[in-house]
Design a protein around this motif. Structure first.
Motif, PDB file in Angstrom:
ATOM      1  N   UNK A  27      -9.809  56.882  56.824  1.00 47.81           N
ATOM      2  CA  UNK A  27     -10.213  55.725  56.028  1.00 47.81           C
ATOM      3  C   UNK A  27      -9.175  54.629  56.187  1.00 47.81           C
ATOM      4  N   UNK A  28      -9.629  53.393  56.334  1.00 46.81           N
ATOM      5  CA  UNK A  28      -8.717  52.267  56.530  1.00 46.81           C
ATOM      6  C   UNK A  28      -8.400  51.535  55.228  1.00 46.81           C
ATOM      7  N   UNK A  70     -18.411  51.895  46.377  1.00 51.09           N
ATOM      8  CA  UNK A  70     -17.925  53.260  46.168  1.00 51.09           C
ATOM      9  C   UNK A  70     -18.684  54.261  47.031  1.00 51.09           C
ATOM     10  N   UNK A  71     -17.966  55.295  47.469  1.00 51.77           N
ATOM     11  CA  UNK A  71     -18.578  56.423  48.160  1.00 51.77           C
ATOM     12  C   UNK A  71     -18.523  57.645  47.252  1.00 51.77           C
ATOM     13  N   UNK A 110     -22.249  63.286  51.522  1.00 54.99           N
ATOM     14  CA  UNK A 110     -21.503  62.086  51.151  1.00 54.99           C
ATOM     15  C   UNK A 110     -22.371  60.856  51.408  1.00 54.99           C
ATOM     16  N   UNK A 111     -22.346  59.903  50.470  1.00 52.67           N
ATOM     17  CA  UNK A 111     -23.116  58.680  50.659  1.00 52.67           C
ATOM     18  C   UNK A 111     -22.376  57.510  50.033  1.00 52.67           C
ATOM     19  N   UNK A 112     -22.590  56.338  50.606  1.00 50.54           N
ATOM     20  CA  UNK A 112     -22.018  55.122  50.064  1.00 50.54           C
ATOM     21  C   UNK A 112     -23.048  54.441  49.175  1.00 50.54           C
ATOM     22  N   UNK A 113     -22.597  53.923  48.033  1.00 48.47           N
ATOM     23  CA  UNK A 113     -23.527  53.378  47.049  1.00 48.47           C
ATOM     24  C   UNK A 113     -24.215  52.094  47.515  1.00 48.47           C
ATOM     25  N   UNK A 114     -23.749  51.501  48.609  1.00 46.22           N
ATOM     26  CA  UNK A 114     -24.443  50.332  49.143  1.00 46.22           C
ATOM     27  C   UNK A 114     -25.753  50.723  49.816  1.00 46.22           C
ATOM     28  N   UNK A 168     -14.533  57.868  54.915  1.00 47.07           N
ATOM     29  CA  UNK A 168     -14.885  57.976  53.507  1.00 47.07           C
ATOM     30  C   UNK A 168     -15.354  56.645  52.915  1.00 47.07           C
ATOM     31  N   UNK A 169     -15.068  55.544  53.598  1.00 43.54           N
ATOM     32  CA  UNK A 169     -15.564  54.242  53.158  1.00 43.54           C
ATOM     33  C   UNK A 169     -16.854  53.842  53.873  1.00 43.54           C
ATOM     34  N   UNK A 170     -17.346  54.713  54.742  1.00 41.71           N
ATOM     35  CA  UNK A 170     -18.541  54.450  55.552  1.00 41.71           C
ATOM     36  C   UNK A 170     -18.359  53.215  56.432  1.00 41.71           C
ATOM     37  N   UNK A 171     -17.107  52.907  56.761  1.00 42.24           N
ATOM     38  CA  UNK A 171     -16.810  51.787  57.651  1.00 42.24           C
ATOM     39  C   UNK A 171     -15.841  52.197  58.747  1.00 42.24           C
TER      40      UNK A 171
END
Length: 211
Positions: A27-28, A70-71, A110-114, A168-171
Motif C-alpha cells: 500500500x502506498x 475506505x477498504x 476485500x473490497x473498497x467502498x468506492x 489494500x487501498x485498491x490503487x
C-alpha cells in the motif's frame, strides 16, 4: 498419560476482540491512526487441556489519512490452538495466566467502498471489485483469568495473503514475494467459558501421573 483426557473440564469458549492492524504491506497510502480498525468473534474447542481448534470471523477496516475511500476486509479462519504454557510446564496450580499459540488458514474477501458499499452487495459486484484470497494466520494469545467463566485476552496475529490482486487501498500493486500482501492485527478482548464443569481446559494443570 501426560495429556488431560479424563478430567472433567469445560472445553468450549467464545471470545470477542477489538484492536488495530500494523505493518500493512502492499500500500502506498498512510493508514489512519484511529485506535480500532479490527473486530473479531472467535470460538475455541479444546480436545484436552493442551490442544484444540479455533474458528474466527474477523473484520478489518483500512482507513486512509488522505481521504481515500475506505477498504474493508472480512475473514473466516480455522486454526489449531496450542496451550504453550501447559506444554512448557509453566502452568502451576492456581495459575491465573496462560499463553496460547495458534496457526491455520483463512479465506478473506476485500473490497473498497468506492465500488461496493457493504457485504449485501458482495454477490452483485462487477468483475474485479472484490478481491478474494486465501490466507495463512499465525499468532500468540496470552490470557489472564478473571474467574471460572471469564478471562481477559490479548492477541497478535500475522496474516499473510496469497493471490491478492490489489493493494489494500485498491490503487497499489500487489507484492511479488511469498505473500502478495500482509498485515498484523493486535487486539484485546474477553473470553467466556461454556459448560457445567467447575473449571475449563485453559486452567486445568497437567500432572505426570495423568488426569
Amino acid at each position: 498419560s501426560f495429556v488431560a483426557f479424563s478430567q472433567d473440564f469445560n472445553k468450549l469458549s467464545v471470545g470477542l476482540n477489538a484492536g488495530e492492524h500494523y505493518f500493512t504491506e502492499n500500500m502506498s497510502r498512510e493508514i489512519s491512526a484511529l485506535p480500532v480498525h479490527h473486530f473479531d468473534l472467535s470460538g475455541r474447542y479444546m480436545i484436552n487441556n493442551r490442544f484444540g481448534f479455533k474458528m474466527n470471523v474477523g473484520m478489518e477496516q483500512f482507513s486512509f489519512t488522505d481521504g481515500h475511500p475506505q477498504t474493508n476486509l472480512t475473514q473466516v479462519s480455522l486454526q489449531a490452538s496450542v496451550n504453550v504454557s501447559q506444554l512448557a510446564g509453566w502452568h502451576k496450580k492456581d495459575c491465573r495466566w496462560s499463553l496460547f499459540a495458534h496457526a491455520g488458514f483463512a479465506y478473506a474477501a476485500m473490497w473498497n467502498t468506492s465500488a461496493v458499499s457493504g457485504p449485501r452487495e458482495l454477490f452483485k459486484f462487477e468483475q474485479g471489485s472484490i478481491d478474494e484470497m486465501p490466507q495463512v494466520v499465525v499468532g500468540l494469545n496470552p490470557q489472564v483469568k478473571i474467574n471460572e467463566r471469564l478471562a481477559v485476552n490479548a492477541n497478535v496475529s500475522f496474516n499473510g495473503n496469497f493471490m491478492q490482486d490489489n493493494g489494500f487501498d485498491f490503487a497499489s500493486a500487489p507484492n511479488d514475494g511469498l505473500f502478495s500482501g500482509s498485515y498484523t492485527a493486535a487486539t484485546i478482548g474477553i473470553n467466556y467459558y461454556f459448560g457445567k464443569a467447575l473449571t475449563s481446559a485453559d486452567w486445568t494443570k497437567t500432572n505426570k501421573k495423568g488426569l
